[in-house]
Design a protein around this motif. Structure first.
Motif, PDB file in Angstrom:
ATOM      1  N   ARG A 238      -7.812  15.669   4.359  1.00 57.25           N
ATOM      2  CA  ARG A 238      -7.266  15.670   2.689  1.00 57.25           C
ATOM      3  C   ARG A 238      -5.740  15.088   3.065  1.00 57.25           C
ATOM      4  O   ARG A 238      -5.565  13.946   2.399  1.00 57.25           O
ATOM      5  N   ARG A 239      -4.892  15.660   3.541  1.00 57.90           N
ATOM      6  CA  ARG A 239      -3.915  15.201   3.885  1.00 57.90           C
ATOM      7  C   ARG A 239      -3.780  13.578   4.365  1.00 57.90           C
ATOM      8  O   ARG A 239      -2.680  12.930   3.972  1.00 57.90           O
ATOM      9  N   LEU A 240      -4.874  13.376   5.165  1.00 57.82           N
ATOM     10  CA  LEU A 240      -4.660  12.097   5.799  1.00 57.82           C
ATOM     11  C   LEU A 240      -5.549  11.402   4.332  1.00 57.82           C
ATOM     12  O   LEU A 240      -4.519   9.943   4.124  1.00 57.82           O
ATOM     13  N   ALA A 241      -6.719  11.346   3.537  1.00 59.57           N
ATOM     14  CA  ALA A 241      -7.300  10.763   2.810  1.00 59.57           C
ATOM     15  C   ALA A 241      -6.156  10.632   1.563  1.00 59.57           C
ATOM     16  O   ALA A 241      -5.650   9.170   0.662  1.00 59.57           O
ATOM     17  N   ILE A 242      -5.007  11.270   1.456  1.00 62.84           N
ATOM     18  CA  ILE A 242      -3.841  11.575   0.844  1.00 62.84           C
ATOM     19  C   ILE A 242      -2.830  10.183   1.197  1.00 62.84           C
ATOM     20  O   ILE A 242      -2.290   9.270   0.219  1.00 62.84           O
ATOM     21  N   THR A 243      -2.641  10.239   2.420  1.00 60.19           N
ATOM     22  CA  THR A 243      -1.246   9.160   2.856  1.00 60.19           C
ATOM     23  C   THR A 243      -1.895   8.341   3.105  1.00 60.19           C
ATOM     24  O   THR A 243      -0.933   7.791   2.731  1.00 60.19           O
ATOM     25  N   VAL A 244      -3.138   8.704   3.283  1.00 62.75           N
ATOM     26  CA  VAL A 244      -3.508   6.830   3.116  1.00 62.75           C
ATOM     27  C   VAL A 244      -3.294   5.924   2.082  1.00 62.75           C
ATOM     28  O   VAL A 244      -3.198   4.947   1.938  1.00 62.75           O
ATOM     29  N   ILE A 245      -3.595   6.817   0.773  1.00 67.11           N
ATOM     30  CA  ILE A 245      -4.170   5.974  -0.543  1.00 67.11           C
ATOM     31  C   ILE A 245      -2.191   6.090  -0.419  1.00 67.11           C
ATOM     32  O   ILE A 245      -1.881   4.642  -1.414  1.00 67.11           O
ATOM     33  N   ILE A 246      -1.606   6.568  -0.904  1.00 67.30           N
ATOM     34  CA  ILE A 246       0.074   6.913  -0.633  1.00 67.30           C
ATOM     35  C   ILE A 246       0.899   5.636  -0.305  1.00 67.30           C
ATOM     36  O   ILE A 246       1.425   5.059  -0.521  1.00 67.30           O
ATOM     37  N   GLY A 247      -0.183   5.157   0.770  1.00 63.21           N
ATOM     38  CA  GLY A 247       1.123   3.716   1.871  1.00 63.21           C
ATOM     39  C   GLY A 247       0.447   2.668   1.650  1.00 63.21           C
ATOM     40  O   GLY A 247       1.201   2.423   1.470  1.00 63.21           O
ATOM     41  N   LEU A 248      -0.419   3.116   0.634  1.00 62.66           N
ATOM     42  CA  LEU A 248      -0.661   1.472   0.162  1.00 62.66           C
ATOM     43  C   LEU A 248       0.218   0.863  -1.081  1.00 62.66           C
ATOM     44  O   LEU A 248       0.248  -0.002  -0.874  1.00 62.66           O
ATOM     45  N   SER A 249       0.481   1.513  -1.626  1.00 68.63           N
ATOM     46  CA  SER A 249       1.806   1.004  -2.903  1.00 68.63           C
ATOM     47  C   SER A 249       3.301   0.629  -2.352  1.00 68.63           C
ATOM     48  O   SER A 249       3.886  -0.544  -3.303  1.00 68.63           O
ATOM     49  N   VAL A 250       3.652   1.437  -1.278  1.00 72.73           N
ATOM     50  CA  VAL A 250       4.573   0.730  -0.954  1.00 72.73           C
ATOM     51  C   VAL A 250       4.535  -0.577  -0.284  1.00 72.73           C
ATOM     52  O   VAL A 250       5.990  -1.461  -0.832  1.00 72.73           O
ATOM     53  N   PRO A 251       3.717  -1.612   0.461  1.00 68.33           N
ATOM     54  CA  PRO A 251       3.760  -2.293   0.869  1.00 68.33           C
ATOM     55  C   PRO A 251       3.680  -3.412  -0.294  1.00 68.33           C
ATOM     56  O   PRO A 251       4.381  -4.626   0.041  1.00 68.33           O
ATOM     57  N   ILE A 252       2.773  -3.144  -1.089  1.00 66.10           N
ATOM     58  CA  ILE A 252       2.008  -3.793  -2.299  1.00 66.10           C
ATOM     59  C   ILE A 252       3.135  -4.218  -3.164  1.00 66.10           C
ATOM     60  O   ILE A 252       4.035  -5.452  -3.437  1.00 66.10           O
ATOM     61  N   SER A 253       4.058  -3.035  -3.320  1.00 66.57           N
ATOM     62  CA  SER A 253       5.179  -3.069  -3.739  1.00 66.57           C
ATOM     63  C   SER A 253       6.155  -4.327  -3.287  1.00 66.57           C
ATOM     64  O   SER A 253       6.786  -4.655  -4.072  1.00 66.57           O
ATOM     65  N   VAL A 254       6.921  -3.696  -1.683  1.00 64.30           N
ATOM     66  CA  VAL A 254       7.807  -4.614  -1.942  1.00 64.30           C
ATOM     67  C   VAL A 254       6.956  -6.142  -1.376  1.00 64.30           C
ATOM     68  O   VAL A 254       8.349  -6.960  -2.035  1.00 64.30           O
ATOM     69  N   ILE A 255       5.692  -6.667  -1.337  1.00 63.56           N
ATOM     70  CA  ILE A 255       5.793  -7.986  -1.118  1.00 63.56           C
ATOM     71  C   ILE A 255       5.414  -8.337  -2.552  1.00 63.56           C
ATOM     72  O   ILE A 255       6.405  -9.281  -2.731  1.00 63.56           O
ATOM     73  N   ALA A 256       5.441  -7.702  -3.057  1.00 63.91           N
ATOM     74  CA  ALA A 256       5.390  -8.545  -4.790  1.00 63.91           C
ATOM     75  C   ALA A 256       6.807  -8.989  -4.760  1.00 63.91           C
ATOM     76  O   ALA A 256       7.455  -9.945  -5.797  1.00 63.91           O
ATOM     77  N   ALA A 257       7.412  -7.857  -4.811  1.00 66.36           N
ATOM     78  CA  ALA A 257       8.865  -8.230  -4.952  1.00 66.36           C
ATOM     79  C   ALA A 257       9.805  -9.268  -3.774  1.00 66.36           C
ATOM     80  O   ALA A 257      10.814 -10.157  -4.976  1.00 66.36           O
ATOM     81  N   PHE A 258       9.335  -9.216  -3.117  1.00 69.06           N
ATOM     82  CA  PHE A 258       9.765 -10.781  -1.743  1.00 69.06           C
ATOM     83  C   PHE A 258       9.175 -11.865  -2.655  1.00 69.06           C
ATOM     84  O   PHE A 258      10.262 -12.573  -2.740  1.00 69.06           O
ATOM     85  N   GLY A 259       7.858 -11.529  -3.142  1.00 70.85           N
ATOM     86  CA  GLY A 259       7.283 -13.090  -4.001  1.00 70.85           C
ATOM     87  C   GLY A 259       8.187 -13.673  -5.874  1.00 70.85           C
ATOM     88  O   GLY A 259       8.703 -14.376  -5.683  1.00 70.85           O
ATOM     89  N   ALA A 260       9.006 -12.562  -5.879  1.00 69.67           N
ATOM     90  CA  ALA A 260       9.651 -12.247  -7.135  1.00 69.67           C
ATOM     91  C   ALA A 260      11.049 -12.994  -6.854  1.00 69.67           C
ATOM     92  O   ALA A 260      11.231 -13.982  -7.440  1.00 69.67           O
ATOM     93  N   MET A 261      11.132 -12.303  -5.879  1.00 69.96           N
ATOM     94  CA  MET A 261      12.373 -12.940  -5.798  1.00 69.96           C
ATOM     95  C   MET A 261      12.785 -14.575  -4.667  1.00 69.96           C
ATOM     96  O   MET A 261      12.983 -15.321  -4.727  1.00 69.96           O
ATOM     97  N   TYR A 262      11.529 -14.550  -4.527  1.00 74.96           N
ATOM     98  CA  TYR A 262      11.134 -16.635  -3.930  1.00 74.96           C
ATOM     99  C   TYR A 262      10.900 -16.966  -5.398  1.00 74.96           C
ATOM    100  O   TYR A 262      11.922 -18.017  -5.808  1.00 74.96           O
ATOM    101  N   GLY A 263      10.280 -16.489  -6.572  1.00 77.46           N
ATOM    102  CA  GLY A 263      10.044 -17.072  -7.183  1.00 77.46           C
ATOM    103  C   GLY A 263      11.742 -17.328  -8.146  1.00 77.46           C
ATOM    104  O   GLY A 263      11.815 -18.100  -9.136  1.00 77.46           O
TER     105      GLY A 263
END
Length: 372
Positions: A238-263
């Motif tokens: 249960r903890r592993l499934a939740i942790t893996v899903i939550i972990g996706l939001s941080v790198p995606i948001s950060v990468i998108a922010a870097f893209g917006a910074m570049y733009g």
């Protein structure tokens, strides 16, 4: 764990363990290794036993399968039979997984489940014809996850998919372990020991079992790279499934922010990176609330619930907390807008921080109600 009968809920137990630091650190480490294995292009192999069924780990395991975190399952006849029996009758060896009590004539359910699959011809055929509609085996067929079932002389049935020639089963195991980057062993001593010496020593091996002696036996037999997590396997999943899903939001948001910074022409410096660092905590909080509410809704459902019913429950969970999460993140996002009213040296100093924090929070607010 019959915590429902004792008035001590599953969620309270999970929170207690997490609060005591007995489980969350290990789960986060395993989730981090899983993401790293994916980035390396390697396969993630699970070695699982029927304890996954007994400890109510079916739902979280299905989530990991549907999320693409499971490439192959190496197991025996028992895991599949117990899972299928639960899918058909809600029992495991005649004991209800909801109440923990034997049901009337439940001792027949084990063989009834095997006979239904034999009549269908195989597990995949049972799924395709609509005979098997839920469970781990159903999820594996739906998401093209390879399952190798190695038989033994003591197996009931066995199922038509179980390999009773042990040399053939060993060779099938070896094929699945090719290009493996990580192996997770879930409460199955015999299969864990059998698989333990098959992968190369550089492959990450994690053994999760309530019995610490299993990890010791693996180490004694030469699997020195094995890392042990002594805990209940259902709780761990249960903890592993939740942790893996939550972990996706941080790198995606950060990468998108870097893209917006570049733009927008924002340079990368200590102030702009500081804005992202400030935003990370709030990004994770929103994802945790969303996933926890979804998990609560799914845990309240019967294991026989159809995929449509599960999707409806997830949609209801998102509707309950989604608007609140979205607007809370939006408020945090606009809180830095006054910085843009600054002029001169103050604007040059703080604008990069405000830009990157605003970008990261804006993307996180969208991800919290979509991807998560």
């Amino acid at each position: 764990l019959q915590d429902r009968q004792q008035g001590f809920t599953e969620r309270q137990l999970s929170d207690l363990l997490e609060g005591a630091g007995l489980e969350s650190v290990s789960v986060q480490r395993v989730a981090r290794h899983m993401r790293r294995t994916r980035e390396e292009g390697k396969r993630i192999i699970f070695v699982a036993g029927p304890v996954v069924i007994h400890t109510d780990g079916i739902g979280p395991f299905r989530e990991l399968i549907s999320g693409g975190w499971v490439d192959s399952i190496l197991s025996g006849n028992a895991l599949a039979v117990h899972d299928i029996e639960n899918s058909f009758f809600g029992t495991s060896l005649g004991v209800s997984l909801q109440t923990g009590k034997p049901v009337e004539e439940g001792h027949k359910n084990h063989m009834r489940a095997i006979n239904r699959i034999n009549h269908a011809g195989s597990i995949p055929e049972a799924v395709r014809t609509g005979v098997l509609k839920s469970g781990i085996m159903h999820a594996c067929v739906e998401h093209d996850v390879d399952v190798v079932l190695a038989g033994s002389i003591r197996d009931d049935g066995p199922l038509p998919d179980t390999l009773m020639d042990l040399i053939e089963a060993q060779e099938a195991y070896a094929r699945q372990l090719e290009n493996a980057g990580m192996v997770l062993m879930l409460s199955t001593m015999l299969h864990s020991i059998g698989v333990g010496n098959m992968p190369p020593s550089w492959v990450r091996v994690v053994c999760v079992d309530i019995n610490p002696a299993v990890v010791t036996k693996l180490s004694d037999r030469g699997s020195s790279q094995t890392v042990g997590v002594v805990t209940d396997v259902g709780l761990f999943l249960r903890r592993l499934a939740i942790t893996v899903i939550i972990g996706l939001s941080v790198p995606i948001s950060v990468i998108a922010a870097f893209g917006a910074m570049y733009g927008s022409g924002v340079s990368m410096n200590i102030m702009s990176l500081g804005g992202i660092a400030i935003a990370i905590g709030a990004m994770v909080d929103a994802s945790i609330v969303m996933v926890e509410n979804a998990h609560r809704k799914l845990s309240e459902m019967d294991d026989k619930a159809t995929p449509a019913e599960r999707r409806a429950a997830l949609l209801l969970a998102a509707k309950e907390v989604g608007p609140g999460l979205f607007f809370s993140l939006l408020i945090i996002t606009v809180s830095f807008l006054p910085v843009f009213a600054l002029t001169g040296q103050s604007f040059k100093l703080f604008a990069p921080l405000a830009y990157t924090k605003t970008y990261a929070m804006a993307f996180a607010s969208v991800l919290s109600v979509t991807v998560v």
